[in-house]
Design a protein around this motif. Structure first.
Motif, PDB file in Angstrom:
ATOM      1  N   ASP A 350       1.146  -0.812  -0.449  1.00 49.86           N
ATOM      2  CA  ASP A 350      -0.374  -0.077  -0.097  1.00 49.86           C
ATOM      3  C   ASP A 350       0.619   1.390   0.137  1.00 49.86           C
ATOM      4  N   PRO A 351       0.755   1.941  -1.494  1.00 48.84           N
ATOM      5  CA  PRO A 351       1.759   3.752  -1.542  1.00 48.84           C
ATOM      6  C   PRO A 351       1.567   4.263  -0.018  1.00 48.84           C
ATOM      7  N   ALA A 352       0.958   3.865   0.613  1.00 50.19           N
ATOM      8  CA  ALA A 352      -0.146   5.265   1.387  1.00 50.19           C
ATOM      9  C   ALA A 352       0.718   4.778   3.088  1.00 50.19           C
ATOM     10  N   LEU A 353       1.282   4.044   3.815  1.00 54.88           N
ATOM     11  CA  LEU A 353       2.533   2.889   4.407  1.00 54.88           C
ATOM     12  C   LEU A 353       3.892   3.589   4.430  1.00 54.88           C
ATOM     13  N   CYS A 354       3.620   3.522   4.953  1.00 56.56           N
ATOM     14  CA  CYS A 354       5.498   4.450   5.767  1.00 56.56           C
ATOM     15  C   CYS A 354       5.957   3.458   5.241  1.00 56.56           C
ATOM     16  N   PRO A 355       7.670   3.435   4.313  1.00 60.74           N
ATOM     17  CA  PRO A 355       7.775   1.848   4.305  1.00 60.74           C
ATOM     18  C   PRO A 355       8.351   1.619   5.982  1.00 60.74           C
ATOM     19  N   LEU A 356       9.177   2.611   6.679  1.00 56.67           N
ATOM     20  CA  LEU A 356      10.140   2.256   7.822  1.00 56.67           C
ATOM     21  C   LEU A 356       9.171   1.801   8.874  1.00 56.67           C
ATOM     22  N   CYS A 357       7.980   2.811   9.534  1.00 54.36           N
ATOM     23  CA  CYS A 357       6.958   2.025  10.264  1.00 54.36           C
ATOM     24  C   CYS A 357       5.777   1.483  10.776  1.00 54.36           C
ATOM     25  N   ARG A 358       6.584   1.258   8.947  1.00 50.46           N
ATOM     26  CA  ARG A 358       4.568   0.724   8.847  1.00 50.46           C
ATOM     27  C   ARG A 358       2.821   0.468   8.494  1.00 50.46           C
ATOM     28  N   ARG A 359       3.102   2.117   8.831  1.00 48.07           N
ATOM     29  CA  ARG A 359       1.317   2.730   9.433  1.00 48.07           C
ATOM     30  C   ARG A 359       1.261   3.492   7.961  1.00 48.07           C
ATOM     31  N   ARG A 360       0.366   4.289   8.114  1.00 44.60           N
ATOM     32  CA  ARG A 360      -0.476   5.093   7.141  1.00 44.60           C
ATOM     33  C   ARG A 360       0.718   6.246   7.976  1.00 44.60           C
ATOM     34  N   CYS A 361       1.135   6.694   6.358  1.00 46.67           N
ATOM     35  CA  CYS A 361       2.194   8.002   7.247  1.00 46.67           C
ATOM     36  C   CYS A 361       1.543   9.445   7.817  1.00 46.67           C
ATOM     37  N   SER A 362       1.943   9.723   9.436  1.00 47.01           N
ATOM     38  CA  SER A 362       1.489  10.931   9.635  1.00 47.01           C
ATOM     39  C   SER A 362       2.839  11.679   9.796  1.00 47.01           C
ATOM     40  N   GLN A 363       2.230  12.823   9.498  1.00 47.28           N
ATOM     41  CA  GLN A 363       2.759  14.370   8.412  1.00 47.28           C
ATOM     42  C   GLN A 363       3.618  13.635   7.345  1.00 47.28           C
ATOM     43  N   PRO A 364       3.552  13.297   6.146  1.00 45.75           N
ATOM     44  CA  PRO A 364       4.288  13.088   4.894  1.00 45.75           C
ATOM     45  C   PRO A 364       5.147  13.388   5.012  1.00 45.75           C
ATOM     46  N   ALA A 365       6.317  13.517   4.401  1.00 45.04           N
ATOM     47  CA  ALA A 365       7.925  13.998   3.951  1.00 45.04           C
ATOM     48  C   ALA A 365       8.546  13.493   3.252  1.00 45.04           C
ATOM     49  N   VAL A 366       8.620  13.673   1.798  1.00 43.90           N
ATOM     50  CA  VAL A 366       9.383  13.284   0.911  1.00 43.90           C
ATOM     51  C   VAL A 366      10.949  13.505   0.868  1.00 43.90           C
ATOM     52  N   VAL A 367      12.059  12.335   0.877  1.00 43.48           N
ATOM     53  CA  VAL A 367      12.926  12.470   0.276  1.00 43.48           C
ATOM     54  C   VAL A 367      13.581  12.669  -0.828  1.00 43.48           C
ATOM     55  N   ARG A 368      14.157  14.025  -0.794  1.00 42.61           N
ATOM     56  CA  ARG A 368      14.122  15.003  -2.307  1.00 42.61           C
ATOM     57  C   ARG A 368      15.148  13.880  -3.305  1.00 42.61           C
ATOM     58  N   THR A 369      16.007  13.262  -2.972  1.00 41.11           N
ATOM     59  CA  THR A 369      16.888  12.769  -3.784  1.00 41.11           C
ATOM     60  C   THR A 369      16.412  11.075  -4.305  1.00 41.11           C
ATOM     61  N   SER A 370      15.423  10.472  -3.568  1.00 36.20           N
ATOM     62  CA  SER A 370      14.892   9.812  -3.952  1.00 36.20           C
ATOM     63  C   SER A 370      12.991   9.496  -4.639  1.00 36.20           C
ATOM     64  N   THR A 392      16.100   3.227  -1.103  1.00 29.49           N
ATOM     65  CA  THR A 392      17.220   3.446  -2.194  1.00 29.49           C
ATOM     66  C   THR A 392      18.527   3.394  -2.161  1.00 29.49           C
ATOM     67  N   LEU A 393      18.947   4.144  -0.744  1.00 33.04           N
ATOM     68  CA  LEU A 393      20.284   4.429   0.055  1.00 33.04           C
ATOM     69  C   LEU A 393      21.290   5.231  -0.858  1.00 33.04           C
ATOM     70  N   ALA A 394      20.086   6.264  -1.248  1.00 36.70           N
ATOM     71  CA  ALA A 394      20.841   7.380  -2.456  1.00 36.70           C
ATOM     72  C   ALA A 394      21.604   8.426  -0.876  1.00 36.70           C
ATOM     73  N   ALA A 395      21.994   8.883  -1.633  1.00 37.45           N
ATOM     74  CA  ALA A 395      22.546   9.861  -0.720  1.00 37.45           C
ATOM     75  C   ALA A 395      21.829  10.325  -0.141  1.00 37.45           C
ATOM     76  N   ALA A 396      21.197  11.519   1.374  1.00 38.29           N
ATOM     77  CA  ALA A 396      20.435  12.511   1.765  1.00 38.29           C
ATOM     78  C   ALA A 396      20.808  12.887   2.504  1.00 38.29           C
ATOM     79  N   ALA A 397      20.747  14.221   3.688  1.00 38.54           N
ATOM     80  CA  ALA A 397      21.294  15.024   4.042  1.00 38.54           C
ATOM     81  C   ALA A 397      19.654  15.292   4.642  1.00 38.54           C
ATOM     82  N   GLU A 398      19.618  15.799   6.082  1.00 38.55           N
ATOM     83  CA  GLU A 398      18.574  16.049   6.650  1.00 38.55           C
ATOM     84  C   GLU A 398      17.871  17.203   5.972  1.00 38.55           C
ATOM     85  N   GLY A 399      18.778  18.023   5.302  1.00 35.46           N
ATOM     86  CA  GLY A 399      17.673  18.957   4.352  1.00 35.46           C
ATOM     87  C   GLY A 399      17.326  18.721   3.036  1.00 35.46           C
ATOM     88  N   ASP A 400      17.185  17.294   2.741  1.00 31.09           N
ATOM     89  CA  ASP A 400      16.829  16.812   1.240  1.00 31.09           C
ATOM     90  C   ASP A 400      15.594  16.293   1.974  1.00 31.09           C
TER      91      ASP A 400
END
Ligand SMILES: [Zn+2]
Length: 407
Positions: A350-370, A392-400
């Motif tokens: 389900d693309p609405a779920l967060c891959p990390l906590c596997r719940r519906r994304c609360s306060q969704p945020a995108v990693v700009r590099t991936s 994706t293991l693409a390099a990302a900083a907190e600002g991304d």
């Protein structure tokens, strides 16, 4: 019907009571808005937003406790010049009800004693604070459990994903899944526990709409009786506590201020005459500073409400101007980079779920590099620790890591 102020009548009008009821929700909206804005710069603030209901209940507990300690009403009632009085049962209370009104300012001369005798007691203050804070909190939590479709779908999606999770990553803070290889007795108890939980959930789902409708009907009935001058209060919780909201007369406000000032002065004097020199020096100043902060906290909160409502309106109208031109359809989002074979988490179906906590994304945020979307608190932690997008293991900083707003 009580829509305007009658001379000498201490019953608040319909509009005063509605404004009083609406104040705290407006305050919460303003505080949440300001915290969300702050979270853009300081991701740590999102931790407070994750426990928004609890944080606001705690704040209101402090504010209402102070309000009841210094006056006879809640924060909102105090701001509209209202206060609480024993509406029923107390000495002289029934006579007031029989008259169809509570207290008239004309009673001041002979009624000062009666007013004092009907001031709310310590127990009523405590219960008032608990009801004012606890009831909205409990309602919010129950509302969050309903409708059941949403939570069960989330659970189902989470369970399904957990089955094919390679790393066996568990949902954070959720109910722990059944162990993989339990013994027969523990599996039987787990099954019976699950069936009890399912039964309780089903009972809640079928009963909650009726409880909710019943409560709303009682509230409506109380309002109707109040407007027809048949009841002493518009609020069923006030009626249960045998209290009513009345308008404070100028003499009462003056007397209340004098009472608070004298209580504070005696507390300061007690500290000044303490045997310890440290208490004598620091105590009175700290106490005065505390009183000053508490006295101005209400004004500060109100200024925050007005200020942030103004900001919301200002930026809302600017946003409208941006989105008014819909002659061009919005461009499609860029394709997401494929997951890396050594990804730190398994991508849910389900693309609405967060891959990390596997719940519906609360306060969704995108990693700009991936281009992958997660909950903001989840992904900020990961990016800080590993400096990469977890999928994706693409390099990302907190600002991304960029927050997404749908509304
Ligand atoms: Zn998450």
């Amino acid at each position: 019907m009580q829509f305007q102020v009658d001379a000498g009548d201490s019953r608040p009008t319909f509009f005063e009571l509605v404004a009083t009821d609406r104040l705290v929700p407006s305050l919460r909206a303003a505080l949440v808005y300001s915290l969300r804005t702050l979270a853009e710069r300081r991701p740590g603030v999102t931790r407070i937003l994750d426990h928004e209901a609890e944080a606001f209940a705690l704040l209101m507990l402090l504010v209402e406790a102070h309000s009841f300690a210094t006056s006879d009403g809640s924060l909102a009632e105090g701001l509209y010049g209202l206060q609480r009085r024993g509406g029923r049962g107390g000495r002289g209370g029934r006579a007031a009800v029989a008259r169809g009104g509570l207290l008239r300012s004309g009673d001041d001369d002979g009624g000062n004693g009666a007013r004092r005798s009907r001031r709310i007691g310590g127990k009523q203050r405590l219960l008032s604070v608990l009801v004012l804070v606890g009831l909205p909190y409990a309602r919010e939590k129950l509302d969050a459990l309903y409708p059941p479709g949403r939570s069960s779908r989330d659970e189902g999606a989470r369970d399904g994903d957990d089955d094919d999770a390679r790393g066996g990553r568990r949902a954070r803070g959720g109910s722990s899944p059944t162990p993989a290889a339990p013994s027969s007795s523990s599996s039987a108890s787990a099954v019976s526990g699950a069936s009890v939980r399912a039964g309780a959930a089903a009972a809640f789902v079928s009963a909650y709409p009726w409880i909710h409708a019943g409560w709303e009907a009682v509230v409506f009935w109380c309002w109707l009786r109040y407007l027809l001058k048949d009841g002493t209060t518009h609020d069923p919780s006030l009626a249960t506590l045998r209290l009513a909201v009345v308008r404070a007369s100028p003499s009462e406000v003056t007397a209340r201020r004098a009472r608070v000032e004298s209580a504070r002065a005696s507390r300061v004097n007690r500290l000044s005459s303490s045997p310890s020199w440290m208490t004598r020096v620091v105590g009175p100043t700290a106490l005065r500073a505390g009183h000053f902060a508490l006295d101005h906290a209400q004004g500060g909160l109100m200024a925050a409400v007005v200020g942030f409502k103004l900001l919301e309106w200002w930026y809302g109208s600017a946003e409208d101007a941006v989105f008014r031109d819909r002659s061009h359809p919005p461009p499609p989002p860029p394709p997401r980079t494929a997951p890396h074979p050594r990804a730190r988490c398994v991508v849910p179906r389900d693309p609405a779920l967060c891959p990390l906590c596997r719940r519906r994304c609360s306060q969704p945020a995108v990693v700009r590099t991936s281009g992958w979307v997660f909950c903001h608190p989840c992904v900020v932690d990961e990016v800080r620790r590993f400096g990469r997008c977890p999928v994706t293991l693409a390099a990302a900083a907190e600002g991304d890591v960029v927050r997404l707003f749908s509304e």
